[in-house]
Scaffold this motif. Structure first.
Motif, mmCIF file in Angstrom:
data_model
loop_
_atom_site.group_PDB
_atom_site.id
_atom_site.type_symbol
_atom_site.label_atom_id
_atom_site.label_comp_id
_atom_site.label_asym_id
_atom_site.label_seq_id
_atom_site.Cartn_x
_atom_site.Cartn_y
_atom_site.Cartn_z
ATOM 1 N N HIS A 234 7.227 -176.297 -14.338
ATOM 2 C CA HIS A 234 7.862 -176.120 -13.021
ATOM 3 C C HIS A 234 7.772 -177.393 -12.190
ATOM 4 C CE1 HIS A 234 7.354 -171.455 -13.194
ATOM 5 N NE2 HIS A 234 8.351 -171.892 -13.925
ATOM 6 N N HIS B 232 11.816 -174.289 -21.798
ATOM 7 C CA HIS B 232 11.016 -173.563 -20.813
ATOM 8 C C HIS B 232 11.568 -172.139 -20.642
ATOM 9 C CE1 HIS B 232 8.612 -172.904 -17.191
ATOM 10 N NE2 HIS B 232 9.704 -172.393 -16.647
ATOM 11 N N HIS C 169 12.588 -168.704 -7.357
ATOM 12 C CA HIS C 169 12.331 -168.323 -8.752
ATOM 13 C C HIS C 169 10.943 -168.806 -9.196
ATOM 14 C CE1 HIS C 169 13.778 -167.510 -12.931
ATOM 15 N NE2 HIS C 169 12.898 -168.444 -13.218
ATOM 16 N N GLU D 36 7.377 -166.739 -10.209
ATOM 17 C CA GLU D 36 6.657 -166.942 -11.472
ATOM 18 C C GLU D 36 5.237 -167.476 -11.233
ATOM 19 O OE1 GLU D 36 10.489 -167.516 -14.413
ATOM 20 O OE2 GLU D 36 9.424 -169.319 -13.776
HETATM 21 FE FE LIG Z 1 9.724 -170.881 -15.138
#
Ligand SMILES: [Fe+2]
Ligand SMILES: [Fe+2]
Length: 183
Positions: A23, A65, A144, A148
């Motif tokens: 990320h 990913h 998003h 996560e």
């Molecule tokens: Fe992710």
């Protein structure tokens, strides 16, 4: 055991830590796309290089990913009976929809960005389209990634067994042809 993906090495038993590292790279290369999108239609050397590296990252690494999450992590979580995890898993459908929307946007950014690199300049309507796709990506990713990093991964780290974590890390390494080595 450790697996190294990119610049940071994480413990083999912490696959969600590896995913959070991805990320940070997504955020970094998204910032590059935003910088280039907000710049001039004619690329200077710095923006050429930033665009080239960002396109390469989103073309080659980011899909791995997504596969880590959709093929290795989410299905294992869905098989677990953990109350806290069940509420986190309610978000998986939303996360997968984000993935599909981001995939489509990245395909267009790749086409337009490749044309931009080839001609060193992008026409008005294409530049507007590039900017709008990057803006939309900039709207999708922060929320998003937050879901996560702050909700799903911590719940997963608590609920997954050591064996499941090892399987996920091994699959992540396999997608990148990285060898797992004992330390
Ligand atoms: Fe992710
Ligand atoms: Fe995701």
């Amino acid at each position: 055991m450790r697996v190294q993906i990119g610049a940071t090495a994480h413990n083999f038993s912490d696959p969600t830590g590896l995913l959070s590292d991805c990320h940070r790279r997504i955020e970094m290369f998204l910032r590059s796309l935003q910088t280039v999108a907000n710049g001039e239609a004619k690329l200077d050397e710095e923006h050429r290089r930033a665009l080239d590296l960002a396109l390469r990252y989103f073309r080659e690494s980011a899909p791995k990913h997504t596969a880590d999450e959709e093929e290795s992590l989410f299905p294992r979580l869905q098989g677990l009976k953990d109350e806290e995890l069940q509420s986190a898993l309610m978000r998986v459908g939303e996360l997968e929809r984000d993935h599909r929307e981001a995939d489509g946007l990245h395909r267009r950014v790749e086409e337009l960005g490749t044309a931009w690199l080839e001609a060193n300049e992008l026409g008005g309507s294409e530049l507007a389209e590039f900017r709008s796709a990057v803006t939309r990506l900039g709207n999708i990713y922060p929320h998003h990634i937050e879901i996560e990093d702050r909700i799903l991964f911590p719940a997963a780290a608590r609920a997954l067994s050591l064996e499941q974590k090892a399987q996920i890390a091994a699959e992540m390494a396999g997608r990148r042809s990285v060898k797992l080595t004992s330390l």
